[in-house]
Design a protein around this motif. Sequence first.
Motif, PDB file in Angstrom:
ATOM      1  N   ILE A 228       0.838  -1.202   0.000  1.00 35.74           N
ATOM      2  CA  ILE A 228       0.000   0.000   0.000  1.00 35.74           C
ATOM      3  C   ILE A 228       0.876   1.257   0.000  1.00 35.74           C
ATOM      4  CG2 ILE A 228      -2.014  -1.096   1.035  1.00 35.74           C
ATOM      5  CD1 ILE A 228      -1.286   0.011   3.693  1.00 35.74           C
TER       6      ILE A 228
ATOM      7  N   ALA B 294      -3.552  -2.933  -6.746  1.00 28.91           N
ATOM      8  CA  ALA B 294      -4.775  -3.163  -5.978  1.00 28.91           C
ATOM      9  C   ALA B 294      -5.254  -4.597  -6.191  1.00 28.91           C
ATOM     10  CB  ALA B 294      -5.862  -2.167  -6.394  1.00 28.91           C
TER      11      ALA B 294
ATOM     12  N   ARG C 219      -2.980  -6.958  -4.357  1.00 28.94           N
ATOM     13  CA  ARG C 219      -3.237  -6.962  -2.913  1.00 28.94           C
ATOM     14  C   ARG C 219      -4.419  -7.838  -2.555  1.00 28.94           C
ATOM     15  NH1 ARG C 219      -2.338  -1.352  -2.981  1.00 28.94           N
ATOM     16  NH2 ARG C 219      -4.575  -0.934  -3.093  1.00 28.94           N
ATOM     17  N   SER C 220      -5.491  -7.721  -3.359  1.00 25.72           N
ATOM     18  CA  SER C 220      -6.713  -8.445  -3.005  1.00 25.72           C
ATOM     19  C   SER C 220      -6.474  -9.955  -3.019  1.00 25.72           C
ATOM     20  CB  SER C 220      -7.846  -8.066  -3.961  1.00 25.72           C
ATOM     21  OG  SER C 220      -7.612  -8.629  -5.234  1.00 25.72           O
TER      22      SER C 220
ATOM     23  N   LEU D 147     -14.620  -8.291  -5.358  1.00 28.36           N
ATOM     24  CA  LEU D 147     -13.815  -8.039  -6.551  1.00 28.36           C
ATOM     25  C   LEU D 147     -13.549  -9.315  -7.334  1.00 28.36           C
ATOM     26  CD1 LEU D 147     -11.394  -5.829  -4.518  1.00 28.36           C
ATOM     27  CD2 LEU D 147     -13.023  -4.999  -6.209  1.00 28.36           C
TER      28      LEU D 147
ATOM     29  N   VAL E 137      -9.587   1.327   3.920  1.00 25.08           N
ATOM     30  CA  VAL E 137      -9.778  -0.124   4.021  1.00 25.08           C
ATOM     31  C   VAL E 137     -10.206  -0.702   2.678  1.00 25.08           C
ATOM     32  CG1 VAL E 137     -11.214  -1.929   5.040  1.00 25.08           C
ATOM     33  CG2 VAL E 137     -10.258  -0.140   6.488  1.00 25.08           C
ATOM     34  N   LEU E 138     -11.169  -0.026   2.046  1.00 24.16           N
ATOM     35  CA  LEU E 138     -11.632  -0.510   0.739  1.00 24.16           C
ATOM     36  C   LEU E 138     -10.460  -0.616  -0.225  1.00 24.16           C
ATOM     37  CD1 LEU E 138     -14.984   1.443   0.155  1.00 24.16           C
ATOM     38  CD2 LEU E 138     -14.681  -0.933   0.837  1.00 24.16           C
ATOM     39  N   LYS E 139      -9.630   0.422  -0.232  1.00 27.35           N
ATOM     40  CA  LYS E 139      -8.491   0.395  -1.153  1.00 27.35           C
ATOM     41  C   LYS E 139      -7.489  -0.677  -0.741  1.00 27.35           C
ATOM     42  CE  LYS E 139      -8.528   5.063  -3.057  1.00 27.35           C
ATOM     43  NZ  LYS E 139      -7.676   6.203  -3.413  1.00 27.35           N
ATOM     44  N   THR E 140      -7.287  -0.832   0.577  1.00 28.87           N
ATOM     45  CA  THR E 140      -6.327  -1.834   1.040  1.00 28.87           C
ATOM     46  C   THR E 140      -6.730  -3.245   0.610  1.00 28.87           C
ATOM     47  OG1 THR E 140      -5.792  -0.482   2.965  1.00 28.87           O
ATOM     48  CG2 THR E 140      -5.187  -2.802   3.078  1.00 28.87           C
ATOM     49  N   VAL E 141      -8.027  -3.554   0.723  1.00 28.94           N
ATOM     50  CA  VAL E 141      -8.436  -4.911   0.354  1.00 28.94           C
ATOM     51  C   VAL E 141      -8.535  -5.072  -1.159  1.00 28.94           C
ATOM     52  CG1 VAL E 141      -9.683  -5.278   2.510  1.00 28.94           C
ATOM     53  CG2 VAL E 141     -10.941  -4.554   0.465  1.00 28.94           C
ATOM     54  N   GLY E 142      -8.206  -4.026  -1.902  1.00 27.35           N
ATOM     55  CA  GLY E 142      -8.069  -4.204  -3.341  1.00 27.35           C
ATOM     56  C   GLY E 142      -9.086  -3.488  -4.200  1.00 27.35           C
ATOM     57  N   PHE E 143      -9.980  -2.683  -3.592  1.00 23.13           N
ATOM     58  CA  PHE E 143     -10.915  -1.922  -4.433  1.00 23.13           C
ATOM     59  C   PHE E 143     -10.117  -0.922  -5.258  1.00 23.13           C
ATOM     60  CE2 PHE E 143     -15.489  -2.326  -2.942  1.00 23.13           C
ATOM     61  CZ  PHE E 143     -15.287  -3.512  -2.279  1.00 23.13           C
TER      62      PHE E 143
END
Lengths: 224, 393
Positions: free
Chosen positions: A57, A81, A84-85, A113, B295-301
Amino acid sequence: MANVVDVQGVRKVYNRDSLEIVVLDGITLLVPEGEFVALMGPSGSGKTTLLNLIAGIDRPTSGRVTVAGTDVARLSESALARWRSRTVGFIFQFYNLIPVLTALENVQLPLLLAPLSRKERRERALTALRIVGLEDRSAHYPRQLSGGQEQRVAIARAIVADPKVLVADEPTGDLDARSAEEILTLMETLNRDFKKTIVMVTHDPRAAQRAHAQKHLDKGVLTA
Amino acid sequence: MRHLPYILKHLRRNWVRTGSTVLAMSVCIFLFCTLQTFVRAVTWNLQSASATRLVTRHAVSLVFNMPIAYKERIAAVPGVVRVAKVNWFGGTRRPNDFTEFFPNFAVEAEPYLEIHPEFIVPEDQKKAFLADQRGCLVGRRTIDRFGWKIGGTFQLESFIPPYRVGKPFDFVIDGIFDTDLARYPGTDTSMMFFHYKYLYEMTNQRVGVGTYVVEIGDPHQATAVGRAIDALFENSDAQTKTETEAAFRAGFVSLAGNLAFLLNSIALAVTFTILLVTANTMSMAVRERRTEIAVLKTVGFPSGLVMGLILGESAALGALGGGSGLLFGWGLIRMLPSLPFIGEAVRGFPELGLSPAIGGLGFALALGLGLGAGLIPALLAYRARITDMLRQA
Ligand SMILES: Nc1ncnc2c1ncn2[C@@H]1O[C@H](COP(=O)(O)OP(=O)(O)OP(=O)(O)O)[C@@H](O)[C@H]1O
Ligand SMILES: [Mg+2]
């Protein structure tokens, strides 16, 4: 065993008012697959900064961060992104659950996602909640849970997409001794039974004891 | 679509804020729709102006009449086909009581009807009217309004001093005129016509002519013919001003147009205020949710999706506000004619009602307001870096 986390000569410098603040000064850190590492050090030593680099991040000023075989700096924002997911699960000190969503919905978030059906998303999220022992709380909102329970939901969210690496920034920092103990036991289980590689920042020497290896960061340099 | 529940949950969770923003938006859209409907009703009549008709009047003001003798001289101008005298009578059924008002004119019937094919009268009724000194033609709307019948009688008294002769004018309804809105859009059928001769006799042959309606052969010659007419009377006491029918009516409407401009300015100011209010709501919502966005961005949004969620939320605010505003406006516009005072003023308008075009425009405006309000917060969320948002939380 291959190194899942491979940090080579990383520097992180912030410029504030034409003043250079060197937060990380030539860090090299190797974490083999299946390892459970505790990262310790005084406040302001750069622990969170290093963890963010490993989690993808943030980007280093110089040096290379390779996680699960991917050079993080080479990915575009959107590719990062997506990466990361699938690859990292992040556990925060203050849980950071989304207050308007139930435990189940919070856990499902990373799966929105993925190309999964509603039913598959639900089932996977319930499985993750079962692993952290909160399947019966799936319909509860964060405000209806204790701190320890909230952190367990957050851990379920971190593991739901089955990432290789878990990074945790003081996961027990806001909890009482008993809840902290539960969380640490859970992390051990994830490491041992689910083969997750874990990098955990902590101030608490007892928490650090539970990890296999301890690293100390001081003024941007790893000491041991 | 899988993200819609997320958006709705946020709106529901902050229901006080959502509710008040939606209400503000709804008032704005309501205002917009009602004002637009009103403005449209006022300007509707302009459509019926014919390109082959000119109107000649006293150069100073409509208050002054022109000599009767002008008619023959105007008729002799090359390009002129026909001329008819028309005086606005301004009669009311009871002295100075305008509650039951409808427009009424003293006209030179034969040429007038030739010049105005949009007023459609059955041949026998027309004959009866032409033969009857006290006869009149009444439009369908007014006939329906008062439940009048052919052969019926009524009285009118003018409030204009030269037309006040100490007693009311008596009229017999000899005919009813209709129109064909497909061929003659914007034609009003609330008017009533009677014979200029009658007015002339009743006032002891003292009145002049308020306006001459002039039919011309070629609409392209309108300006030239108009100039030629005005040139005839340049050196006389009563100079004239000749313009196309559209311009003549626009003169009347411009008063209403100024009012419309004022009303539109108010609507614009309100719209702008609502934009600010909604933008404030959205930026508060986003500022409160810094950690959540991180958080949204961290989990990949992807950042684009995060931006989309915020825009979706503000568009939903717009849609809710627009929808309720339309409903509110639709109801009120329907109620308008039955309200005291306002109802009387409004009933004279043909075609009052919330049109799909204005409704659609109102709804689009609401959506646009919502999106506009969410734009900056959404962009900030799009650009914000995860580490900064987590640190500042
Ligand atoms: N965006 C930034 N701009 C300027 N300085 C920064 C920024 N982010 C971090 N720093 C600085 O970097 C240093 C290390 O911060 P970091 O959060 O990594 O420390 P930490 O070891 O996690 O401390 P703590 O134990 O208090 O959480 C601090 O001195 C901090 O002020
Ligand atoms: Mg820290």
